[in-house]
Motif scaffolding. Structure first.
Motif, PDB file in Angstrom:
ATOM      1  N   ARG A  50     -10.148  -5.474  10.631  1.00 56.64           N
ATOM      2  CA  ARG A  50      -8.965  -6.104  11.201  1.00 56.64           C
ATOM      3  C   ARG A  50      -7.788  -5.934  10.242  1.00 56.64           C
ATOM      4  N   ILE A  51      -7.428  -4.712  10.030  1.00 55.46           N
ATOM      5  CA  ILE A  51      -6.280  -4.451   9.169  1.00 55.46           C
ATOM      6  C   ILE A  51      -5.035  -4.424  10.044  1.00 55.46           C
ATOM      7  N   SER A  52      -4.130  -5.321   9.751  1.00 52.32           N
ATOM      8  CA  SER A  52      -2.941  -5.397  10.584  1.00 52.32           C
ATOM      9  C   SER A  52      -1.935  -4.348  10.147  1.00 52.32           C
ATOM     10  N   THR A  53      -1.736  -3.369  10.973  1.00 45.97           N
ATOM     11  CA  THR A  53      -0.694  -2.391  10.683  1.00 45.97           C
ATOM     12  C   THR A  53       0.613  -2.969  11.202  1.00 45.97           C
ATOM     13  N   PRO A  54       1.655  -2.956  10.397  1.00 46.83           N
ATOM     14  CA  PRO A  54       2.912  -3.527  10.850  1.00 46.83           C
ATOM     15  C   PRO A  54       3.430  -2.771  12.066  1.00 46.83           C
TER      16      PRO A  54
ATOM     17  N   ALA B 275       0.631  -1.692   2.410  1.00 49.24           N
ATOM     18  CA  ALA B 275      -0.015  -2.364   3.552  1.00 49.24           C
ATOM     19  C   ALA B 275      -0.172  -1.455   4.769  1.00 49.24           C
ATOM     20  N   ASN B 276       0.710  -0.494   4.929  1.00 43.85           N
ATOM     21  CA  ASN B 276       0.648   0.336   6.140  1.00 43.85           C
ATOM     22  C   ASN B 276       0.090   1.728   5.855  1.00 43.85           C
ATOM     23  N   ALA B 277      -0.611   1.882   4.719  1.00 42.65           N
ATOM     24  CA  ALA B 277      -1.135   3.198   4.361  1.00 42.65           C
ATOM     25  C   ALA B 277      -2.184   3.657   5.364  1.00 42.65           C
ATOM     26  N   ALA B 278      -2.132   4.917   5.718  1.00 37.63           N
ATOM     27  CA  ALA B 278      -3.132   5.477   6.619  1.00 37.63           C
ATOM     28  C   ALA B 278      -4.196   6.230   5.822  1.00 37.63           C
ATOM     29  N   TYR B 279      -3.774   6.753   4.662  1.00 34.50           N
ATOM     30  CA  TYR B 279      -4.700   7.474   3.800  1.00 34.50           C
ATOM     31  C   TYR B 279      -4.557   6.934   2.387  1.00 34.50           C
ATOM     32  N   CYS B 280      -5.652   6.952   1.652  1.00 34.10           N
ATOM     33  CA  CYS B 280      -5.600   6.533   0.261  1.00 34.10           C
ATOM     34  C   CYS B 280      -4.860   7.591  -0.545  1.00 34.10           C
ATOM     35  N   VAL B 281      -3.890   7.149  -1.340  1.00 34.65           N
ATOM     36  CA  VAL B 281      -3.112   8.101  -2.128  1.00 34.65           C
ATOM     37  C   VAL B 281      -3.923   8.655  -3.292  1.00 34.65           C
ATOM     38  N   ASP B 282      -4.997   8.007  -3.623  1.00 38.34           N
ATOM     39  CA  ASP B 282      -5.793   8.405  -4.781  1.00 38.34           C
ATOM     40  C   ASP B 282      -6.921   9.360  -4.403  1.00 38.34           C
ATOM     41  N   CYS B 283      -7.732   8.963  -3.425  1.00 40.41           N
ATOM     42  CA  CYS B 283      -8.903   9.777  -3.099  1.00 40.41           C
ATOM     43  C   CYS B 283      -8.752  10.487  -1.757  1.00 40.41           C
ATOM     44  N   GLY B 284      -7.708  10.153  -0.993  1.00 40.28           N
ATOM     45  CA  GLY B 284      -7.426  10.878   0.237  1.00 40.28           C
ATOM     46  C   GLY B 284      -8.263  10.460   1.434  1.00 40.28           C
ATOM     47  N   VAL B 285      -9.132   9.463   1.261  1.00 38.90           N
ATOM     48  CA  VAL B 285      -9.971   9.028   2.363  1.00 38.90           C
ATOM     49  C   VAL B 285      -9.108   8.280   3.379  1.00 38.90           C
ATOM     50  N   GLN B 286      -9.465   8.406   4.645  1.00 39.55           N
ATOM     51  CA  GLN B 286      -8.701   7.725   5.675  1.00 39.55           C
ATOM     52  C   GLN B 286      -9.017   6.234   5.638  1.00 39.55           C
ATOM     53  N   VAL B 287      -7.981   5.411   5.584  1.00 38.12           N
ATOM     54  CA  VAL B 287      -8.131   3.958   5.560  1.00 38.12           C
ATOM     55  C   VAL B 287      -8.487   3.492   6.957  1.00 38.12           C
ATOM     56  N   PRO B 288      -9.412   2.559   7.190  1.00 31.32           N
ATOM     57  CA  PRO B 288     -10.154   1.813   6.178  1.00 31.32           C
ATOM     58  C   PRO B 288     -11.582   2.303   5.970  1.00 31.32           C
ATOM     59  N   ASN B 289     -11.803   3.601   5.876  1.00 29.68           N
ATOM     60  CA  ASN B 289     -13.150   4.098   5.611  1.00 29.68           C
ATOM     61  C   ASN B 289     -13.602   3.701   4.213  1.00 29.68           C
ATOM     62  N   GLY B 290     -14.888   3.781   3.993  1.00 29.52           N
ATOM     63  CA  GLY B 290     -15.451   3.382   2.710  1.00 29.52           C
ATOM     64  C   GLY B 290     -16.014   1.974   2.806  1.00 29.52           C
ATOM     65  N   ASN B 291     -16.903   1.629   1.893  1.00 28.05           N
ATOM     66  CA  ASN B 291     -17.523   0.301   1.962  1.00 28.05           C
ATOM     67  C   ASN B 291     -17.819  -0.262   0.576  1.00 28.05           C
ATOM     68  N   LYS B 292     -17.129   0.224  -0.421  1.00 30.69           N
ATOM     69  CA  LYS B 292     -17.443  -0.231  -1.778  1.00 30.69           C
ATOM     70  C   LYS B 292     -16.519  -1.336  -2.286  1.00 30.69           C
ATOM     71  N   TYR B 293     -15.363  -1.477  -1.628  1.00 28.67           N
ATOM     72  CA  TYR B 293     -14.408  -2.489  -2.079  1.00 28.67           C
ATOM     73  C   TYR B 293     -13.858  -3.267  -0.883  1.00 28.67           C
ATOM     74  N   CYS B 294     -13.418  -4.508  -1.163  1.00 29.71           N
ATOM     75  CA  CYS B 294     -12.768  -5.310  -0.131  1.00 29.71           C
ATOM     76  C   CYS B 294     -11.349  -4.782   0.071  1.00 29.71           C
ATOM     77  N   TYR B 295     -10.959  -4.552   1.330  1.00 30.44           N
ATOM     78  CA  TYR B 295      -9.603  -4.029   1.561  1.00 30.44           C
ATOM     79  C   TYR B 295      -8.547  -5.096   1.289  1.00 30.44           C
ATOM     80  N   ASN B 296      -8.963  -6.359   1.324  1.00 28.29           N
ATOM     81  CA  ASN B 296      -7.995  -7.447   1.199  1.00 28.29           C
ATOM     82  C   ASN B 296      -7.696  -7.828  -0.254  1.00 28.29           C
ATOM     83  N   CYS B 297      -8.746  -7.922  -1.083  1.00 26.82           N
ATOM     84  CA  CYS B 297      -8.529  -8.373  -2.454  1.00 26.82           C
ATOM     85  C   CYS B 297      -8.974  -7.336  -3.489  1.00 26.82           C
ATOM     86  N   GLY B 298      -9.638  -6.252  -3.068  1.00 28.14           N
ATOM     87  CA  GLY B 298      -9.977  -5.175  -3.975  1.00 28.14           C
ATOM     88  C   GLY B 298     -11.225  -5.407  -4.799  1.00 28.14           C
TER      89      GLY B 298
END
Ligand SMILES: [Zn+2]
Ligand SMILES: [Zn+2]
Length: 130
Positions: A56-60, A12-35
């Motif tokens: 509106r990603i709530s960072t803890p 939930a508190n990721a700043a970067y994607c561990v897979d592709c390295g893109v900074q969260v929440p960049n990108g527009n192909k998937y829903c950040y909430n349900c995928g």
């Protein structure tokens, strides 16, 4: 949450994607909430209804419990669960007290988790480290 670029499930508190390295929440192909897959021009997720434009990603928010204090408590009196009482985890603190930290193993795991920054307080917030 999910990476909006590749759809990978992230903490939930990721700043970067561990897979592709893109900074969260960049990108527009998937829903950040349900995928679920979304179209780039989509404003709202059709599956779960969250806004995809508001970001509106709530960072803890950071917790108020001191990281170093928690670590020292875990090292010196960890088998009594004192560090868990300190961060507000009373229930598991008592369990730890009665099992003497799961014969030390549970305490050891906690010490490692605190040291690596994975230990959270009772609200799920990271410990304050400065
Ligand atoms: Zn990704
Ligand atoms: Zn969704």
């Amino acid at each position: 949450m999910y990476c909006r670029y590749c759809g990978k499930k992230l903490p939930a508190n990721a700043a970067y994607c561990v897979d592709c390295g893109v900074q969260v929440p960049n990108g527009n192909k998937y829903c950040y909430n349900c995928g679920v897959q979304t179209k780039p021009e989509q404003d709202v997720c059709l599956k779960c209804g969250v806004s995809l434009t508001g970001k509106r990603i709530s960072t803890p928010y950071a917790g108020d419990k001191d990281w170093l204090t928690t670590l020292l408590l875990a090292i010196f009196v960890g088998s009594l669960g004192v560090h868990r009482f300190y961060v507000g985890k009373i229930g598991t603190g008592i369990a730890m007290l009665f099992t003497l930290g799961g014969c030390g193993i549970w305490t050891l795991i906690d010490i490692i988790m605190i040291a690596t920054g994975d230990f959270k307080d009772d609200m799920g917030r990271p410990l304050k480290k400065d």
